[in-house]
Design an enzyme around this catalytic site. Sequence first.
Site, PDB file in Angstrom:
ATOM      1  N   ASP A 143       0.864  -1.190   0.000  1.00 45.30           N
ATOM      2  CA  ASP A 143       0.000   0.000   0.000  1.00 45.30           C
ATOM      3  C   ASP A 143       0.893   1.230   0.000  1.00 45.30           C
ATOM      4  OD1 ASP A 143      -3.237   0.401   0.842  1.00 45.30           O
ATOM      5  OD2 ASP A 143      -1.944   2.173   1.054  1.00 45.30           O
ATOM      6  N   HIS A 285     -20.677  -6.500 -13.776  1.00 51.22           N
ATOM      7  CA  HIS A 285     -20.777  -6.285 -12.324  1.00 51.22           C
ATOM      8  C   HIS A 285     -21.534  -4.971 -12.148  1.00 51.22           C
ATOM      9  CE1 HIS A 285     -19.873  -6.427  -8.143  1.00 51.22           C
ATOM     10  NE2 HIS A 285     -19.020  -5.422  -8.145  1.00 51.22           N
TER      11      HIS A 285
HETATM   12  N1  LIG Z   1     -14.997  -6.252  -7.839  1.00 43.51           N
HETATM   13  C1  LIG Z   1     -15.732  -6.236  -6.740  1.00 43.51           C
HETATM   14  O1  LIG Z   1     -16.657  -7.039  -6.605  1.00 43.51           O
HETATM   15  C2  LIG Z   1     -15.424  -5.276  -5.633  1.00 43.51           C
HETATM   16  C3  LIG Z   1     -15.912  -5.493  -4.341  1.00 43.51           C
HETATM   17  C4  LIG Z   1     -15.572  -4.592  -3.334  1.00 43.51           C
HETATM   18  C5  LIG Z   1     -14.755  -3.506  -3.615  1.00 43.51           C
HETATM   19  N2  LIG Z   1     -14.322  -3.315  -4.875  1.00 43.51           N
HETATM   20  C6  LIG Z   1     -13.428  -2.202  -5.203  1.00 43.51           C
HETATM   21  O2  LIG Z   1     -12.161  -2.444  -4.614  1.00 43.51           O
HETATM   22  C7  LIG Z   1     -11.492  -1.199  -4.411  1.00 43.51           C
HETATM   23  C8  LIG Z   1     -10.938  -1.128  -2.987  1.00 43.51           C
HETATM   24  O3  LIG Z   1     -11.985  -1.082  -2.058  1.00 43.51           O
HETATM   25  P1  LIG Z   1     -11.647  -0.918  -0.478  1.00 43.51           P
HETATM   26  O4  LIG Z   1     -12.926  -0.964   0.233  1.00 43.51           O
HETATM   27  O5  LIG Z   1     -10.561  -1.845  -0.104  1.00 43.51           O
HETATM   28  O6  LIG Z   1     -11.065   0.578  -0.447  1.00 43.51           O
HETATM   29  P2  LIG Z   1     -10.142   1.214   0.677  1.00 43.51           P
HETATM   30  O7  LIG Z   1     -10.198   2.683   0.495  1.00 43.51           O
HETATM   31  O8  LIG Z   1     -10.458   0.640   1.991  1.00 43.51           O
HETATM   32  O9  LIG Z   1      -8.678   0.704   0.278  1.00 43.51           O
HETATM   33  C9  LIG Z   1      -8.030   1.092  -0.883  1.00 43.51           C
HETATM   34  C10 LIG Z   1      -6.541   1.093  -0.575  1.00 43.51           C
HETATM   35  O10 LIG Z   1      -5.822   1.296  -1.792  1.00 43.51           O
HETATM   36  C11 LIG Z   1      -4.650   2.015  -1.431  1.00 43.51           C
HETATM   37  N3  LIG Z   1      -4.019   2.575  -2.610  1.00 43.51           N
HETATM   38  C12 LIG Z   1      -4.403   3.634  -3.349  1.00 43.51           C
HETATM   39  N4  LIG Z   1      -3.534   3.839  -4.367  1.00 43.51           N
HETATM   40  C13 LIG Z   1      -2.598   2.872  -4.266  1.00 43.51           C
HETATM   41  C14 LIG Z   1      -1.451   2.546  -5.025  1.00 43.51           C
HETATM   42  N5  LIG Z   1      -1.095   3.248  -6.097  1.00 43.51           N
HETATM   43  N6  LIG Z   1      -0.715   1.497  -4.642  1.00 43.51           N
HETATM   44  C15 LIG Z   1      -1.050   0.779  -3.552  1.00 43.51           C
HETATM   45  N7  LIG Z   1      -2.128   1.048  -2.789  1.00 43.51           N
HETATM   46  C16 LIG Z   1      -2.894   2.076  -3.152  1.00 43.51           C
HETATM   47  C17 LIG Z   1      -5.149   3.040  -0.446  1.00 43.51           C
HETATM   48  O11 LIG Z   1      -4.087   3.612   0.299  1.00 43.51           O
HETATM   49  C18 LIG Z   1      -6.112   2.216   0.377  1.00 43.51           C
HETATM   50  O12 LIG Z   1      -5.483   1.679   1.516  1.00 43.51           O
HETATM   51  C19 LIG Z   1     -12.516  -0.126  -4.761  1.00 43.51           C
HETATM   52  O13 LIG Z   1     -12.293   0.333  -6.064  1.00 43.51           O
HETATM   53  C20 LIG Z   1     -13.839  -0.851  -4.666  1.00 43.51           C
HETATM   54  O14 LIG Z   1     -14.847  -0.258  -5.451  1.00 43.51           O
HETATM   55  C21 LIG Z   1     -14.645  -4.171  -5.882  1.00 43.51           C
HETATM   56  O1  LIG Z   2     -20.594  -1.792  -5.002  1.00 42.87           O
HETATM   57  C1  LIG Z   2     -19.449  -1.379  -4.849  1.00 42.87           C
HETATM   58  O2  LIG Z   2     -19.130  -0.204  -5.052  1.00 42.87           O
HETATM   59  C2  LIG Z   2     -18.377  -2.308  -4.369  1.00 42.87           C
HETATM   60  C3  LIG Z   2     -18.441  -3.650  -5.012  1.00 42.87           C
HETATM   61  O3  LIG Z   2     -18.407  -3.591  -6.396  1.00 42.87           O
HETATM   62  C4  LIG Z   2     -19.597  -4.464  -4.527  1.00 42.87           C
HETATM   63  O4  LIG Z   2     -20.334  -5.010  -5.352  1.00 42.87           O
HETATM   64  O5  LIG Z   2     -19.750  -4.587  -3.303  1.00 42.87           O
END
Ligand SMILES: NC(=O)c1ccc[n+]([C@@H]2O[C@H](COP(=O)([O-])OP(=O)(O)OC[C@H]3O[C@@H](n4cnc5c(N)ncnc54)[C@H](O)[C@@H]3O)[C@@H](O)[C@H]2O)c1
Ligand SMILES: O=C(O)C[C@H](O)C(=O)O
Length: 417
Positions: A143, A285
Amino acid sequence: MSVISVADIENANGALVISARDILTPLAADRAKELNVRIERSSSVKVSPTSAIPLVPTTLAARPTPAAPPSAKPGSIQPGALSGSLYRRGAPVPPQMRVQGQPVTATRDDRPRAAVIGAGHVGAMTALRLAETSLFSCVTLVDIVPGLAAGLALDMWHSAGLRGFTTRIEGSTDLAALEGASYVVMTAGRPRQPGMSRTDLTGVNAEIVGGVADGIRRYAPRAVVVVVTNPLEEMTHLMAKRTGFPASRVIGMAGVLDSARFCSLIALEGVAKPQDVDAIALGSHGAEMVIPLSLATANGRPLEELIAKDRLAAIVERARDSGAEVVKLLQKGSAYFSPAESAASMLAAMVKGSSPVIAACVQSGGAYGVVNTRVGLPVRLDANGVKEIVTLSLRSVEQAALVEAAKSIAKRISELG
Ligand SMILES: NC(=O)c1ccc[n+]([C@@H]2O[C@H](COP(=O)([O-])OP(=O)(O)OC[C@H]3O[C@@H](n4cnc5c(N)ncnc54)[C@H](O)[C@@H]3O)[C@@H](O)[C@H]2O)c1
Ligand SMILES: O=C(O)C[C@H](O)C(=O)O
């Protein structure tokens, strides 16, 4: 002097203190490895194997109270006796474990390494879930926030003995730490806030994904990458484009989560346990998610026979909107327990060499007659990523919805530039 047998190990309940002169047979050593029994040699204390203190009984009620060892003072315990694990039985032995200076396990740790980029909600939970499988030699968490990944990694590692896992967890701010990783989970990026769509994250997260992709290409050029960052299809496309990796090695995680959400919501209807509901979420999604009801069953029975049509339609819609539902409830950030479990289960399946048919965001090629784009399709995974896209027989209306989903995604991807 006595010979330590397999039975002694099985009775040891997690730990065994033996005299320096006792002989550990190769079979007993193997069994100790399987059961994760810790063996301590002591020159001063002689404790017969059957009276060794059972440390942390798995089921307190089911086990007899152990007799105190003959040499133990009232209230005293054997050295090392309190480092037991509630989950000890059956967990793999830590590679560093030694008996008389000799490693109990192989000296080389052949397990693959995994890395998780982003130590936020999803990333941290994914790293822990991966470590808990003990399928990896090490999970590296990266991170940009100084100290975050290292601090969380250390905290997680402190739970290793309690939980009984042997995967090391390390943290770094430097993508160079990806070196040697066979699997990378990309979670870095902003989550959405109430009122936002996933697409609203495109600009900010494209910057992050681009930079991280360059690091993955440089430091883990043979890795399989599982993308979690939203908007999922666009970020998966970007990751593949910037790394230049073959389509089979860049996989978007969403279908496993969306399918699991649908199955768990169906279980709330009381027709089956979540794990006994079978369904798959294809397409995007988001709004163009396609859950073919023709394939959805509970304990092998079609859901359409078990649940009324309008009720089923409402559950499909709720599953499709589950991400937003959680965002609205949390009021800050998005879901992470089930997303982390979904990503970790994909890696676990790959490391084990095969997966059942799951949904994942992959390059469609000519499959299902949809445009060639990144879209959620049924696949099987193996150690190298996507093994195959699986052809399921869909109703024409489901097939048409999939075609439309792919078209919408392709349009959004083309707008990325
Ligand atoms: N595909 C899915 O089904 C799904 C599900 C849940 C979340 N997500 C996505 O996952 C992502 C993360 O969600 P989260 O809840 O963990 O967010 P979060 O804010 O808790 O964590 C994101 C982390 O990324 C870090 N970060 C930012 N830029 C960075 C870089 N260049 N290198 C390394 N680390 C970096 C931040 O410091 C932070 O700690 C979001 O885009 C969210 O929408 C997708
Ligand atoms: O809905 C979001 O923004 C996060 C993730 O894609 C989810 O489905 O939980």
